[in-house]
Design an enzyme around this catalytic site. Structure first.
Site, PDB file in Angstrom:
ATOM      1  N   LYS A  29      36.621  39.845  27.518  1.00  0.00           N
ATOM      2  CA  LYS A  29      35.543  38.899  27.838  1.00  0.00           C
ATOM      3  C   LYS A  29      35.289  38.838  29.346  1.00  0.00           C
ATOM      4  O   LYS A  29      34.155  38.981  29.797  1.00  0.00           O
ATOM      5  CB  LYS A  29      35.923  37.493  27.348  1.00  0.00           C
ATOM      6  CG  LYS A  29      35.031  36.385  27.898  1.00  0.00           C
ATOM      7  CD  LYS A  29      35.428  35.014  27.395  1.00  0.00           C
ATOM      8  CE  LYS A  29      36.356  34.239  28.258  1.00  0.00           C
ATOM      9  NZ  LYS A  29      35.806  33.501  29.391  1.00  0.00           N
ATOM     10  N   ASN A  30      36.369  38.622  30.103  1.00  0.00           N
ATOM     11  CA  ASN A  30      36.153  38.347  31.525  1.00  0.00           C
ATOM     12  C   ASN A  30      35.769  39.591  32.327  1.00  0.00           C
ATOM     13  O   ASN A  30      35.353  39.480  33.478  1.00  0.00           O
ATOM     14  CB  ASN A  30      37.369  37.626  32.116  1.00  0.00           C
ATOM     15  CG  ASN A  30      37.456  36.198  31.588  1.00  0.00           C
ATOM     16  OD1 ASN A  30      36.475  35.667  31.042  1.00  0.00           O
ATOM     17  ND2 ASN A  30      38.616  35.574  31.728  1.00  0.00           N
TER      18      ASN A  30
ATOM     19  N   CYS B  27      34.389  26.074  30.524  1.00  0.00           N
ATOM     20  CA  CYS B  27      35.428  25.184  29.998  1.00  0.00           C
ATOM     21  C   CYS B  27      35.740  24.071  30.992  1.00  0.00           C
ATOM     22  O   CYS B  27      35.789  24.308  32.200  1.00  0.00           O
ATOM     23  CB  CYS B  27      36.715  25.986  29.752  1.00  0.00           C
ATOM     24  SG  CYS B  27      36.641  27.014  28.281  1.00  0.00           S
TER      25      CYS B  27
ATOM     26  N   ARG C 265      35.719  22.680  39.383  1.00  0.00           N
ATOM     27  CA  ARG C 265      35.535  24.147  39.452  1.00  0.00           C
ATOM     28  C   ARG C 265      34.496  24.470  40.529  1.00  0.00           C
ATOM     29  O   ARG C 265      33.358  24.821  40.227  1.00  0.00           O
ATOM     30  CB  ARG C 265      35.116  24.699  38.081  1.00  0.00           C
ATOM     31  CG  ARG C 265      36.168  24.485  37.010  1.00  0.00           C
ATOM     32  CD  ARG C 265      35.845  25.173  35.693  1.00  0.00           C
ATOM     33  NE  ARG C 265      36.065  26.609  35.724  1.00  0.00           N
ATOM     34  CZ  ARG C 265      36.014  27.411  34.658  1.00  0.00           C
ATOM     35  NH1 ARG C 265      35.748  26.907  33.472  1.00  0.00           N
ATOM     36  NH2 ARG C 265      36.207  28.699  34.764  1.00  0.00           N
TER      37      ARG C 265
ATOM     38  N   ASP D 256      45.254  31.736  31.381  1.00  0.00           N
ATOM     39  CA  ASP D 256      44.515  31.786  30.111  1.00  0.00           C
ATOM     40  C   ASP D 256      45.444  31.999  28.902  1.00  0.00           C
ATOM     41  O   ASP D 256      44.982  31.990  27.765  1.00  0.00           O
ATOM     42  CB  ASP D 256      43.445  32.890  30.159  1.00  0.00           C
ATOM     43  CG  ASP D 256      42.388  32.594  31.204  1.00  0.00           C
ATOM     44  OD1 ASP D 256      42.297  31.423  31.632  1.00  0.00           O
ATOM     45  OD2 ASP D 256      41.663  33.521  31.607  1.00  0.00           O
TER      46      ASP D 256
ATOM     47  N   ARG E 188      33.377  31.423  21.973  1.00  0.00           N
ATOM     48  CA  ARG E 188      32.928  31.916  23.289  1.00  0.00           C
ATOM     49  C   ARG E 188      33.728  33.150  23.701  1.00  0.00           C
ATOM     50  O   ARG E 188      33.225  33.986  24.454  1.00  0.00           O
ATOM     51  CB  ARG E 188      33.116  30.833  24.356  1.00  0.00           C
ATOM     52  CG  ARG E 188      32.114  29.723  24.305  1.00  0.00           C
ATOM     53  CD  ARG E 188      32.262  28.818  25.514  1.00  0.00           C
ATOM     54  NE  ARG E 188      32.602  29.619  26.676  1.00  0.00           N
ATOM     55  CZ  ARG E 188      33.513  29.299  27.580  1.00  0.00           C
ATOM     56  NH1 ARG E 188      34.171  28.182  27.498  1.00  0.00           N
ATOM     57  NH2 ARG E 188      33.766  30.096  28.595  1.00  0.00           N
TER      58      ARG E 188
HETATM   59  N1  EPU Z   1      38.261  28.047  43.320  1.00  0.00           N
HETATM   60  C1  EPU Z   1      37.822  27.370  44.428  1.00  0.00           C
HETATM   61  N2  EPU Z   1      36.611  27.720  44.960  1.00  0.00           N
HETATM   62  C2  EPU Z   1      35.847  28.724  44.427  1.00  0.00           C
HETATM   63  C3  EPU Z   1      36.298  29.399  43.302  1.00  0.00           C
HETATM   64  C4  EPU Z   1      37.529  29.033  42.753  1.00  0.00           C
HETATM   65  O1  EPU Z   1      38.494  26.469  44.939  1.00  0.00           O
HETATM   66  O2  EPU Z   1      34.762  28.981  44.974  1.00  0.00           O
HETATM   67  C5  EPU Z   1      39.563  27.677  42.731  1.00  0.00           C
HETATM   68  C6  EPU Z   1      39.411  27.136  41.310  1.00  0.00           C
HETATM   69  O3  EPU Z   1      39.117  25.760  41.314  1.00  0.00           O
HETATM   70  C7  EPU Z   1      40.756  27.468  40.701  1.00  0.00           C
HETATM   71  C8  EPU Z   1      41.157  28.773  41.393  1.00  0.00           C
HETATM   72  O4  EPU Z   1      40.337  28.848  42.575  1.00  0.00           O
HETATM   73  O5  EPU Z   1      41.679  26.479  41.013  1.00  0.00           O
HETATM   74  C9  EPU Z   1      40.923  30.029  40.579  1.00  0.00           C
HETATM   75  O6  EPU Z   1      39.574  30.081  40.117  1.00  0.00           O
HETATM   76  P1  EPU Z   1      38.849  31.468  39.783  1.00  0.00           P
HETATM   77  O7  EPU Z   1      37.655  31.571  40.658  1.00  0.00           O
HETATM   78  O8  EPU Z   1      39.857  32.559  39.839  1.00  0.00           O
HETATM   79  O9  EPU Z   1      38.386  31.236  38.301  1.00  0.00           O
HETATM   80  P2  EPU Z   1      37.008  31.647  37.652  1.00  0.00           P
HETATM   81  O10 EPU Z   1      36.519  32.912  38.220  1.00  0.00           O
HETATM   82  O11 EPU Z   1      36.073  30.482  37.606  1.00  0.00           O
HETATM   83  C10 EPU Z   1      38.058  33.170  35.816  1.00  0.00           C
HETATM   84  C11 EPU Z   1      38.017  33.217  34.322  1.00  0.00           C
HETATM   85  C12 EPU Z   1      38.857  32.078  33.756  1.00  0.00           C
HETATM   86  C13 EPU Z   1      40.287  32.183  34.288  1.00  0.00           C
HETATM   87  C14 EPU Z   1      40.282  32.237  35.816  1.00  0.00           C
HETATM   88  C15 EPU Z   1      41.660  32.472  36.415  1.00  0.00           C
HETATM   89  C16 EPU Z   1      35.861  34.167  33.927  1.00  0.00           C
HETATM   90  C17 EPU Z   1      34.486  33.979  33.456  1.00  0.00           C
HETATM   91  N3  EPU Z   1      36.648  33.104  33.885  1.00  0.00           N
HETATM   92  O12 EPU Z   1      37.494  31.922  36.158  1.00  0.00           O
HETATM   93  O13 EPU Z   1      38.860  32.287  32.362  1.00  0.00           O
HETATM   94  O14 EPU Z   1      41.044  31.062  33.876  1.00  0.00           O
HETATM   95  O15 EPU Z   1      39.411  33.294  36.271  1.00  0.00           O
HETATM   96  O16 EPU Z   1      42.195  33.668  35.943  1.00  0.00           O
HETATM   97  O17 EPU Z   1      36.249  35.266  34.311  1.00  0.00           O
HETATM   98  C18 EPU Z   1      39.152  31.717  30.136  1.00  0.00           C
HETATM   99  O18 EPU Z   1      38.870  32.899  29.869  1.00  0.00           O
HETATM  100  O19 EPU Z   1      39.610  30.911  29.290  1.00  0.00           O
HETATM  101  C19 EPU Z   1      38.947  31.239  31.493  1.00  0.00           C
HETATM  102  C20 EPU Z   1      38.866  29.953  31.809  1.00  0.00           C
END
Ligand code: EPU
Length: 427
Positions: A22-23, A117, A122, A305, A397
């Site tokens: 997915k990701n 989620c 976020r 995850d 999802r």
């Molecule tokens: N963060 C910030 N600022 C930003 C971006 C992130 O402070 O601009 C913080 C977040 O609040 C968090 C940490 O950095 O504490 C990590 O966030 P990350 O950006 O890595 O997460 P994401 O890209 O929003 C993706 C996956 C998530 C998975 C995370 C961590 C996708 C679409 N989503 O989210 O997947 O938990 O990386 O590996 O790729 C899931 O699949 O269930 C899921 C939630």
């Protein structure tokens, strides 16, 4: 509304196939915007987040053709728009990849603040930091993130936190931007490498993906490609835990065992047997499961995850386990639901203390997010009695046809539509 009804107690046995990640898929699909030639993407998972991504591309003006159930040909030649409206973007977190892809395509992007989620705060400040470093201006215009650049240029980006989304977005925005972009403190997840490989197969020049420094030398043109998405290590991990929780013996097929190492290592500590093959892992349980300490961290640490699924397994283990969430602010919302099934879990901020009871009982529960839902399925399969899971749209999802897949290895799980939905479908 649909729900899953699970009659627990069956040991899962047999072979189960893992789908594309997915990701990775939700980043690769928007990435096609960087190219005007048709691209074919294979091993695309059949999940609602992917359908939303494809619909957004179509709404932007792309031609999207399904060649097989998991293969799409996409042509973005006709795309003129740079705006993703609220109605589409609110439905998933990954809509933020349209920011980087559209900015890289046209120097302009307008995307509504993303949904996804509920895992606590976020923010997307690091995404904006990356776009700004490449010369884009950003503003929040009534809930729409508006990006604009007269001319993007390569730049130096240092992330204050390790972030998957911002690392991918920085690559998307930089790939056709003149000059060298250096991304430091980059995330290292397998899907980061997959996006880099996909873009490189289109003629990009990205090096270092999978390490914490990624170098992107901008190219003026990307050509079409045919590319297969990597297997989903979280779907694989979910099936591995389901096999262990039911005392089963399952061959999880179509995986890259190296990507599963953080999960495999922990499961072995808990007492689960895992044999690795070239593209499969066999998971089987002989003796008792034992307590463990887990802290989630960015790759190569234990993946957040998989946290709810592993916590569920630990409710069945002997002793007291400690699970610490190191990535998200709030990822223990599912605990109340597991307690309804007899789990003994105390939560203090980002730490859960799990006292293994060795058994769970079926109960009516609700999925509060994607991985929480996966954890409840595992709990339901292992429990005595019947579990009914509501709000399964969260699960759909990220898991395609999970009930059919689990039935194939002996799980007694079916999807049931309550009358209004069933009637609507019949009409
Ligand atoms: N963060 C910030 N600022 C930003 C971006 C992130 O402070 O601009 C913080 C977040 O609040 C968090 C940490 O950095 O504490 C990590 O966030 P990350 O950006 O890595 O997460 P994401 O890209 O929003 C993706 C996956 C998530 C998975 C995370 C961590 C996708 C679409 N989503 O989210 O997947 O938990 O990386 O590996 O790729 C899931 O699949 O269930 C899921 C939630």
């Amino acid at each position: 509304m649909d729900k899953f009804v699970i009659r627990g107690g069956n040991r899962l046995m047999g072979e189960i196939q893992v789908s594309g990640a997915k990701n990775a898929a939700v980043a690769l699909i928007p990435a096609v915007l960087l190219c005007d030639e048709p691209c074919v993407i294979e091993n695309v998972p059949d999940i609602s987040d992917v359908s939303i991504c494809l619909r957004i591309l179509y709404e932007l003006g792309a031609e999207v053709e399904m060649l097989k159930s998991d293969t799409y040909r996409i042509s973005c030649k006709g795309v003129r728009s740079f705006s993703v409206p609220y109605e589409s973007a609110k439905q998933m977190r990954a809509s933020y990849y349209f920011l980087g892809a559209l900015l890289g395509r046209t120097g302009r992007a307008r995307v509504s603040m993303p949904g996804g989620c509920p895992l606590g705060d976020r923010p997307i400040d690091q995404h904006l930091k990356a776009f700004n470093a490449l010369g884009a201006n950003s503003c929040n215009d009534h809930g729409m993130i508006d990006l604009h650049a007269d001319k993007l240029r390569g730049g130096q980006i240092y992330f204050d936190v390790v972030t998957v989304g911002a690392t991918m977005n920085a690559m998307l925005a930089a790939v056709k931007t003149e000059g060298l972009t250096i991304i430091e403190n980059a995330a290292k997840e397998p899907h980061i490498v997959d996006l880099a490989n996909f873009l490189n197969s289109m003629g990009a020049d990205i090096r270092g993906a999978g390490t914490d420094v990624i170098k992107v030398r901008g190219v003026s043109y990307l050509h079409g490609t045919t590319y297969s998405v990597i297997p989903d290590q979280i779907e694989a991990g979910t099936f591995m835990v389901a096999a262990a929780a039911t005392g089963g013996d399952v061959l999880v097929k179509g995986v890259i065992p190296k990507h599963l190492e953080p999960i495999t290592k922990k499961m072995r500590k808990i007492g689960v047997n895992i044999d690795e093959y070239d593209d499969a892992v066999r998971v089987w349980v002989e003796g008792p499961l034992v307590k463990a300490s887990i802290k989630t961290q960015p790759h190569p640490g234990f993946p957040t995850d998989m946290q709810p699924q592993m916590a569920t397994l630990l409710t069945l283990a002997e002793g007291t386990s400690i699970v610490t969430e190191g990535v998200w602010e709030q990822r223990f919302r599912y605990v109340d639901e597991l307690r309804r099934m007899g789990a003994d879990i105390a939560v203090n901020d980002k730490v859960a203390i799990i006292t293994g009871t060795g058994k769970l009982m079926g109960a009516p529960v609700k999925a509060c997010d994607l991985r929480a839902g996966a954890a409840l399925i595992i709990a339901g399969l292992a429990a005595h009695g019947v579990t009914e899971i509501e709000d399964i749209h969260h699960i759909e999802r990220g898991y395609g046809n999970i009930e059919t897949k689990l039935r194939g290895i002996g799980g007694d799980i079916c999807k049931v539509s309550t009358p209004p939905t069933a009637m609507k479908k019949a009409l």
